[in-house]
Design an enzyme around this catalytic site. Structure first.
Site, PDB file in Angstrom:
ATOM      1  N   SER A 132       0.715  -1.333  -0.115  1.00  0.00           N
ATOM      2  CA  SER A 132      -0.091   0.233   0.002  1.00  0.00           C
ATOM      3  C   SER A 132       0.933   1.224   0.095  1.00  0.00           C
ATOM      4  O   SER A 132       2.157   1.147   0.600  1.00  0.00           O
ATOM      5  CB  SER A 132      -0.928  -0.002   1.096  1.00  0.00           C
ATOM      6  OG  SER A 132      -1.544   1.200   1.339  1.00  0.00           O
ATOM      7  N   TYR A 144      -1.448  -0.530  10.640  1.00  0.00           N
ATOM      8  CA  TYR A 144      -1.720  -0.997   8.996  1.00  0.00           C
ATOM      9  C   TYR A 144      -0.356  -0.600   8.379  1.00  0.00           C
ATOM     10  O   TYR A 144       0.025  -1.346   7.440  1.00  0.00           O
ATOM     11  CB  TYR A 144      -2.993  -0.299   8.498  1.00  0.00           C
ATOM     12  CG  TYR A 144      -3.002  -0.616   7.192  1.00  0.00           C
ATOM     13  CD1 TYR A 144      -3.632  -1.844   6.684  1.00  0.00           C
ATOM     14  CD2 TYR A 144      -3.018   0.429   6.162  1.00  0.00           C
ATOM     15  CE1 TYR A 144      -3.721  -1.973   5.189  1.00  0.00           C
ATOM     16  CE2 TYR A 144      -3.220   0.326   4.781  1.00  0.00           C
ATOM     17  CZ  TYR A 144      -3.500  -0.955   4.267  1.00  0.00           C
ATOM     18  OH  TYR A 144      -3.652  -1.277   2.879  1.00  0.00           O
TER      19      TYR A 144
END
Length: 245
Positions: A132, A144
């Site tokens: 990501s 995350y």
């Protein structure tokens, strides 16, 4: 890497990027194994793509070992399973921290460990990590971002031994993607910029990365400029990010 007739294992294939990736790989002629937690959706994906489905929760060690058996036979392994969490770090439940690390980082590491010996023995194979753009750091998504940054470092590290054994490694860095991810993380995506992209765009980037043996791919491509700015001028990057909100 020639994909026609090759065996591909796609994690997180019951929706979003994983489901879209399964579709493009099936169209490229791959023999597919798809895995995910949602049995109903996974069955639908398997029926559309002619895949064999393995319903599994990759945070469960026993179920992870089941998927690892399939990984040992794979010529292509695509790690697209992932989960997010948004909010104040102090309010994040410890179980959520453990779950993010287990699914986003530990599972890809262990499945890659299972897949590499067979790929190396056959002198062919490719591993794709769907990371990501959050690797540059994202407000209220610290855990995350850490798991996705860990994927990038792991991929860069195994690339050394993999290249010597005829195995490719690609890391894909999507920005905001139109999937259930944002609803599931507890906070919808409300920014007007950057605009969200379709899962199919990421799936096509996965396919291109494998065929061209690209090391890193950004979706959309202009996000690579943001990553370069972060790497070269982290202070300036974070000042700009704070102003952007």
């Amino acid at each position: 890497m020639e994909l026609d007739g090759r065996t591909a294992l796609v994690t997180g294939a019951s929706s979003g990027i994983g489901a879209a990736t399964a579709a493009v790989l099936a169209a490229a002629g791959c023999r597919l194994v798809v895995t995910g937690r949602d049995e109903h959706r996974l069955t639908e994906v398997a029926e559309r793509t002619g895949a064999r489905s393995v319903v599994a929760d990759l945070t469960d060690p026993a179920q992870l070992r089941l998927v690892a058996e399939a990984a040992r036979e794979a010529d292509l392994l695509v790690h697209s399973a992932g989960v997010g969490w948004a909010g104040d770090l102090a309010a994040m439940p410890p179980d959520s921290v453990a779950g993010l690390v287990a699914l986003n980082l530990t599972a890809p590491v262990l499945l890659t460990q299972a897949a590499l010996p067979g790929m190396s023995r056959r002198r062919r194979g490719h591993v794709v990590f769907v990371s990501s753009i959050a690797v540059v750091g994202v407000r209220d998504e610290e855990v995350y971002a850490a798991t996705k940054g860990g994927l990038r470092a792991f991929a860069a590290s195994i690339r050394f031994q993999a290249a010597a054994r005829g195995v490719g490694v690609t890391t894909v860095f999507p920005g905001a993607v139109r999937t259930p991810f944002f609803g599931n993380r507890g906070r919808p995506y409300t920014r007007g910029f950057p605009r969200m992209v379709a899962p199919a765009a990421v799936a096509e980037a996965v396919l291109d990365g494998v065929r061209r043996e690209r090391g890193e791919v950004f979706v959309p491509r202009w996000l690579s400029a943001a990553a370069r700015l972060h790497g070269a001028f982290p202070g300036a990057f974070h000042r700009a990010a704070r102003r952007a909100g």
